[in-house]
Design an enzyme around this catalytic site. Structure first.
Site, PDB file in Angstrom:
ATOM      1  N   CYS A 324      43.572   9.781 -34.729  1.00 45.17           N
ATOM      2  CA  CYS A 324      44.656   8.857 -35.081  1.00 45.17           C
ATOM      3  C   CYS A 324      44.097   7.605 -35.766  1.00 45.17           C
ATOM      4  CB  CYS A 324      45.488   8.521 -33.841  1.00 45.17           C
ATOM      5  SG  CYS A 324      47.122   7.833 -34.240  1.00 45.17           S
ATOM      6  N   HIS A 428      47.074  13.684 -31.040  1.00 42.96           N
ATOM      7  CA  HIS A 428      46.670  13.328 -29.681  1.00 42.96           C
ATOM      8  C   HIS A 428      46.854  14.538 -28.774  1.00 42.96           C
ATOM      9  CE1 HIS A 428      46.185   9.005 -30.254  1.00 42.96           C
ATOM     10  NE2 HIS A 428      47.324   8.986 -30.925  1.00 42.96           N
TER      11      HIS A 428
END
Length: 490
Positions: A324, A428
């Site tokens: 991310c 994630h």
């Protein structure tokens, strides 16, 4: 409602345990936290964002995630400011003083969610935040007694005896509440007790006589209880039989560090966090984690001289993975023209891949499935996205993931470098899928790690059952059920 004398008294854990106890008894139960401040979050099926603790509690209750479980989520991006998320959607960044004035509006969102949950569930288990005795925060409170008084919700206060001063914590907390608030407190729970319970009995008797409130349970210290953390980072595991070493850069605004729970619990992986002032020791894999202030955390990495250490690590054949915000840092530059996360408009990246990232007002919030392309053959992978950046550049033509289906119509994600030493993804939870995790760890170890990946889902279920067993054994569940269903302890 479970309130605590301090942060980390055990509120989240107790609510999770009670959720599983009631679910096992066939009751339709929902967790609820009016306001949460945390950088660990989860994505609901409808594409909203809630605190990680409420996601865990929903799993414990065996119900689907809902934004109503955590209507207000604050994600700090500086010492004095945070992104404000209402009903799963970001509305703006606010400084603390401005948000304090905004609480009257936020309370309406809290009450709307609570009303919906009351109409759908037999029991709503509410978790407070911090302590109800913070005098400076009592005006317009929506997280603790302000909410409890608004809906006439009975309260149990939990305190951590392991820290010491448990009777002072409980009596002092009660004393700092108003008479109306004190009347809502129906009992106490003492958490993390070690030793002979008979040696505590005289103190319990005194506490009940002095306050007029019953102690409804003394929970033991559950050694090696591993559940998703609400916010605090659980540090190194220091395994003795390591076949793979992994170093995670502990940046100031690290987010969703629960990504690494399955690595921390893996018996053959030595996971270590590299802290401020430390050098990156010899390691197989460096992970740059997610961040709530990606420009600020990238500047932190550069100021720590970790950029040069990463380059040296690659020169000696090591691997690097960005997740991310960590993915965004691997590129050539990050732009924040609208001040989404910080006042700094742009920063040069680590320049390890040919792409740039621009932060946008709209945030991507999705649960996704796809195939990880890092191994010799594609492997199924699932997880979730929480990011407000859009990355573009040639490096992304060799993706990390190919989506089977994406709500936004996107076909792929992330990148793998031509020499296969560097990879990045927005996903994630990528280590929660055992087969995908094994593929990534095989890549990181050049095939040395032969052990299977850690099954975090099965482990989580085992831990929730263990927690529920403890609640059943050490809490007076008859009194607690009477309180839930009748608003009084019989």
């Amino acid at each position: 409602m479970v309130q605590g004398t301090t942060s980390d008294a055990g509120k989240s854990t107790l609510v999770a345990g009670l959720c599983r106890v009631l679910a096992r008894r066939g009751m339709n139960v929902a967790p609820f936290k009016p306001q949460n401040m945390a950088l660990n979050s989860a994505v609901t099926p409808c594409g909203g964002e809630i605190g990680r603790a409420q996601a865990l509690q929903a799993i414990a209750a065996k119900v689907e995630l809902s934004t109503d479980f955590n209507p207000i989520l604050l994600k700090p991006n500086s010492d004095t400011g945070a992104q404000v998320i209402i009903h799963g959607r970001s509305i703006s960044n606010m400084e603390a003083a401005k948000y304090h004035d905004y609480k009257k509006v936020a309370m309406q969102a809290v009450l709307q969610s609570h009303q919906r949950l009351e109409s759908q569930f037999e029991v709503v288990l509410v978790e407070g935040a911090g302590s109800p005795a913070e005098i400076n925060l009592r005006e317009n409170d929506i997280a603790n007694m302000g909410f409890a008084c608004e809906v006439n919700c009975p309260v149990i206060i939990i305190a951590d005896i392991d820290k010491g001063g448990v009777f002072a914590h409980l009596v002092g907390t009660l004393a700092l509440l108003s008479e109306a608030e004190q009347a809502l407190v129906k009992g106490f729970v003492i958490n993390r007790f070690r030793g002979d319970i008979s040696l505590l009995q005289s103190g319990l008797d005194w506490l009940e006589q002095y306050t007029g409130k019953p102690v409804v349970g003394v929970l033991p210290y559950l050694h090696s209880l591993n559940l998703d953390a609400e916010d605090a980072v659980t540090l190194d595991n220091h395994v003795t039989d390591s076949m793979l070493s992994i170093s995670v850069l502990l940046v100031p605004h690290i987010s969703n560090h629960t990504d690494f729970d399955s690595l921390r619990l893996h018996p053959n992986v030595d996971l270590r966090y590299v802290r401020h002032g430390e050098q990156i020791a010899a390691t197989d894999l460096i992970i740059i984690p997610g961040s709530k202030n990606v420009i600020g955390d990238l500047a932190f990495i550069q100021n720590e001289s970790w950029q040069g250490e990463i380059i040296r690590h690659l020169r000696f054949g090591g691997k690097v993975l960005g997740i991310c915000g960590g993915l965004q840092m691997l590129g050539k530059a990050i732009y924040d023209p609208s001040g989404i996360e910080s006042s700094q408009k742009e920063i040069q990246g680590l320049n390890l891949a040919d792409f740039t990232t621009t932060l946008m007002h709209s945030k991507t919030l999705t649960q996704i499935t796809g195939e990880c392309l890092l191994g010799k053959t594609p492997i199924a992978i699932s997880g979730y996205e929480i990011h407000c950046g859009v990355s573009e550049g040639d490096a992304l033509a060799n993706p990390f993931i190919r989506f089977t289906a994406h709500p936004n119509g996107i076909s792929h994600d992330g990148f793998i470098s031509e020499d296969r030493q560097i990879a990045g993804t927005y996903l994630h939870g990528l280590f929660d899928s055992p087969d995908a995790a094994k593929t990534i760890l095989d890549w990181a170890s050049d095939g040395r790690l032969q052990a299977p990946a850690f099954d975090l889902v099965t482990h989580r279920e085992q831990q929730l059952e263990r927690l529920a067993d403890s609640c059943e054994q050490y809490l007076d569940m008859d009194k607690i059920l009477a309180l839930m269903l009748n608003n009084e302890i019989e």
